[in-house]
Design an enzyme around this catalytic site. Sequence first.
Site, PDB file in Angstrom:
ATOM      1  N   ASP A 451      97.388   4.372 116.709  1.00  0.00           N
ATOM      2  CA  ASP A 451      97.275   5.874 117.056  1.00  0.00           C
ATOM      3  C   ASP A 451      96.722   6.504 116.014  1.00  0.00           C
ATOM      4  O   ASP A 451      96.868   6.155 114.548  1.00  0.00           O
ATOM      5  CB  ASP A 451      98.498   6.407 117.626  1.00  0.00           C
ATOM      6  CG  ASP A 451      98.300   7.614 118.314  1.00  0.00           C
ATOM      7  OD1 ASP A 451      97.030   7.894 118.528  1.00  0.00           O
ATOM      8  OD2 ASP A 451      99.325   8.537 118.683  1.00  0.00           O
ATOM      9  N   GLU A 454      91.624   8.264 113.795  1.00  0.00           N
ATOM     10  CA  GLU A 454      90.284   9.015 113.581  1.00  0.00           C
ATOM     11  C   GLU A 454      89.507   9.107 112.580  1.00  0.00           C
ATOM     12  O   GLU A 454      88.154   9.096 112.402  1.00  0.00           O
ATOM     13  CB  GLU A 454      90.095  10.274 114.445  1.00  0.00           C
ATOM     14  CG  GLU A 454      90.277   9.877 115.894  1.00  0.00           C
ATOM     15  CD  GLU A 454      91.624   9.525 116.335  1.00  0.00           C
ATOM     16  OE1 GLU A 454      92.738   9.962 115.654  1.00  0.00           O
ATOM     17  OE2 GLU A 454      91.788   8.984 117.377  1.00  0.00           O
ATOM     18  N   ASP A 554      94.822  11.704 124.735  1.00  0.00           N
ATOM     19  CA  ASP A 554      95.872  12.895 125.275  1.00  0.00           C
ATOM     20  C   ASP A 554      95.157  13.572 126.264  1.00  0.00           C
ATOM     21  O   ASP A 554      94.750  14.834 126.136  1.00  0.00           O
ATOM     22  CB  ASP A 554      96.183  13.699 124.058  1.00  0.00           C
ATOM     23  CG  ASP A 554      96.933  12.800 122.933  1.00  0.00           C
ATOM     24  OD1 ASP A 554      97.448  11.582 123.138  1.00  0.00           O
ATOM     25  OD2 ASP A 554      97.010  13.301 121.740  1.00  0.00           O
TER      26      ASP A 554
END
Length: 877
Positions: A451, A454, A554
């Site tokens: 997770d 980015e 999300d």
Amino acid sequence: MRVFTITIASALLCAGAAAAQSGTSAATAASSTPWRSIPTLPSDIDQGRKLLANLEDPNAKSAQKLCPGYTAINLRNCPGGLSARLLLAGANCDLYGTDIDQLSLRVLFGPKSRLNIRILPAEIPEGQESWYDTKEDYLRRTVNGIHFNPADSELDFQLNSSPFEFSVVRKSTGDVLFSTKGSKLVFENQFLEFRTELPEKYNLYGLGEVMHSIRLGNNYNRTIYSADVNDPLDENLYGSHPFYYEHRYATLKDGSKKGYAHGVYLRNLHGQDILLREKSLTWRTIGGMVDLTFYSGPTPADVIADYVKTVGLPAMQQYWTFGFHQCRWGYSNVSDLKGVIETYKSFNIPLETIWTDIDYMDQYRDWTNDPVTYDLEAFSAFLDKLHADGQHFVPIVDAAIYNPDGSLYIGAVWPGFTVFPDWSAPGTQDWWTDSFQKWYNEVEYDGIWLDMNEVSSFCVGSFTPGADVRAVNYPPYAIDHVHDGHDLAVHAVSPNATHSDGSLEYDMHSLWGHLETKATYESLLKVFPGKRPFIISRSSAPGTGAWAGHWGGDNASKWLYMALSIPQALSFSMFGIPMFGVDTCGFNGNTSMELCARWMQLSAFFPFYRNHNVLSAISQEAYRWAAVADASRTAMAIRYTLLPYMYTLFHHAHTTGATVMRALSWEFPNDESLVEVDRQFMLGPAIMVTPVLDQGANYTYATFPGGKNEKWYDWYTYEARSGSNGSLANLTAPLGHIPVFVRGGNILALQHPAYTTAESRKNPWDVLVALDSEGDAYGDLYLDDGESLVQEKTVFITLEATNSLLNVSRKGQWISKETLSSVIILGVSKKPDQITFGKEKLDKWNWEEKSQVLKMTGLELVTKGGAWSNGWELSWK
Ligand SMILES: *[C@@H]1O[C@H](CO)[C@@H](O)[C@H](O)[C@H]1NC(C)=O
Ligand SMILES: *[C@@H]1O[C@H](CO)[C@@H](O)[C@H](O)[C@H]1NC(C)=O
Ligand SMILES: *[C@@H]1O[C@H](CO)[C@@H](O)[C@H](O)[C@H]1NC(C)=O
Ligand SMILES: *[C@@H]1O[C@H](CO)[C@@H](O)[C@H](O)[C@H]1NC(C)=O
Ligand SMILES: *[C@@H]1O[C@H](CO)[C@@H](O)[C@H](O)[C@H]1NC(C)=O
Ligand SMILES: *[C@@H]1O[C@H](CO)[C@@H](O)[C@H](O)[C@H]1NC(C)=O
Ligand SMILES: *[C@@H]1O[C@H](CO)[C@@H](O)[C@H](O)[C@H]1NC(C)=O
Ligand SMILES: *[C@@H]1O[C@H](CO)[C@@H](O)[C@H](O)[C@H]1NC(C)=O
Ligand SMILES: CC(=O)N[C@H]1CO[C@H](CO)[C@@H](O)[C@@H]1O
């Protein structure tokens, strides 16, 4: 060459870091901030700077109007293609960077479906290579065709020297697929622009990661730049995939239509805007080079498979990963986990894998367990029992690593001050592997969930200063980034951070998650020698599918997000990441009984099937409502029955680039009425799913492609219907029912479902033959040990039905001992006189005139050694 001076405000402190510094624990800081929120920056951050993205700025200068374009000289044929020199055709415009005076052009053909065009500075100053070209190690090149004869290509490259313009043409039809005619190439050190003409009302797909319906409009802006953000619509999200395909329909002499698709991939992961206009597409990046690959198709399936082959065929997954996964943020201790597992069992809802979000960590640090709530000893005992029951465990791992001494690149994520691994540094892989290995000695996880890669940072961080003459934090051209305000350092590692190999984060930003995934794959190969690593990653780039799957991020517990999960999944099919699913029942906000029931049924047909939600929301495990439990059991029974089919589809994806979840227009490429269909989809060639996507509805509309001669069989009743040729059917679908149809012409090898995938694999088989209107059908089945990266033995089974004969043949050594239980044949119009299995005459069968279903049972007796241990023939005449 003009030099840009970097005038960036001095180091900024961010809320997260300040809190951690002043003694507030990171945990408190994190829980008081909304999940993955964008920090509030000082209001003067953008002072004196352009606040608007160029696209939104009515006064933005047009590169097409102001820049000179290029002239081509020294055009020559060379092995596999041609080359030329491009000279700036006038005075510098230096609009969003510094114009490059001389460029080199290289065109390479081969194999016959591909054409690659590369344009980069003729001379690149020492140390600036990584500004322009991405290393092959980071992102694969697509064409290596110097031995290919361009005359054999399906594509033609045409060039105009002055002004420099080029076109790509499909030779067989003369159709111009891409043409920069009438526009200029703009090539600056921080800005690229080129434009192609497009036909009116073009159908264009891809260019992610963005939430949108499957077909992009003809008046639409798309931005690609990996970002940590909550799935807003039409904005750049976690992954970067600069690939599209376009689908055109030609009218043939007899008036019928024929579809032609081609693909275009820009191998450049700099931040970029793509402007889709009525009759053109303009591509703008804030750096890099032109590295375009064209794929000739001619069907969407051909284009996608060809593209996926060039970026990296998807990883084969372990069999268990196709079971149902339960996760949530807020499983606060081991007894919470136990409770969930036990309750699933008591409700008889299959549960394959339990996941933990950051709750298990010690102060949100990777590779640690909270000493109280996830005490290692208790947790080990818990995992032993879980594994003994044939179930699995997957924990989250965040990108940012807690950095107690504060000596390196600083960001702020959950643990407070953090550092970020630099994948280009020599020791990083070993350290990463070692960390996973040591942790595994304490916590026997079965896969890894990556997770925040980015890569996300909650504050604008510090850095190692890099010598760069570009304005990298505020590039002159501002992409239409989801994080407003023009500063690329917002909510991410600052673009001026320097990597160990000298490259700047500016040029590497969207590759971070891709490289982390690769490193994790290598690590898991060491932790689990010989086994296929199971990884789900949030950020992705071209080729990430070779190592991992992806989840939709999300999203919110809203009907719209459930509907959008279909085009999201189809996009990731295009991008070569078939192991895709979304947070079923929704991540942010509270779900509802009805939404969750519908969603649990829909996701049951996605390759990756996981229920997950946010800390603050109500619990949404499948057993929380009776109707959701019922709906889940029904859909899971179908899913587990289809596991061998899903696994076989993955085998094809892994070996040929074929897709798993498919748009209807890919399966029916000549039917123009399907260009926008994304509320229905196909799972492989055989299964069509038409979910209910609207609140309160107990019916749904379906198109049945293929015309009068196509046959579609209802999964539940076996009732047949023909193609509706563009018109919509109204299907009854009360809560708990998801319409599923089998396309005539397919044969499915099915296995009786059980509580876990391991138990399902030991159950008897059925064969479902769905005949087409000619009485033919085909299917296949791939089996192996379900986990090894390199298989010692496999088997590939082919099932073919024609002229009232089902012929099953096998290739390979893998033996599965499970017997055959029944064979069901749909579309048998006349009662057979006799049924034989090999040489044996069968007695146990039944044919119904009304439904035209022929069913044979008791086949265990004739397949004692296993349904597939030998080839066999079944005839009904
Ligand atoms: C790098 O960017 C940060 C902001 O993200 C800034 O504080 C710092 O001064 C910059 N460093 C250099 C060398 O420009
Ligand atoms: C796309 O960008 C143009 C500027 O080129 C702008 O005028 C338009 O409003 C944008 N469209 C959308 C849908 O945002
Ligand atoms: C585990 O956490 C739950 C709250 O999620 C709490 O009710 C329960 O008491 C805790 N159990 C233990 C053993 O700590
Ligand atoms: C979700 O439900 C809980 C419990 O009913 C409630 O406290 C909370 O405010 C709800 N959240 C939202 C976002 O509606
Ligand atoms: C669908 O119907 C149109 C006319 O309504 C016809 O021209 C076309 O051939 C049909 N397509 C199929 C696949 O039957
Ligand atoms: C489809 O069927 C439902 C009832 O099942 C009905 O309410 C709805 O109006 C129908 N739609 C159309 C267009 O006939
Ligand atoms: C569909 O819903 C309508 C109204 O809520 C109800 O009257 C009808 O009986 C339902 N039909 C089915 C098949 O559940
Ligand atoms: C069955 O299939 C096998 C393999 O394709 C083939 O060799 C054989 O001839 C087929 N048998 C019949 C009866 O068609
Ligand atoms: C369209 C929509 O509902 N978007 C929402 C997605 O989720 C984020 C975070 O919950 C919201 O901020 C968006 O408004």
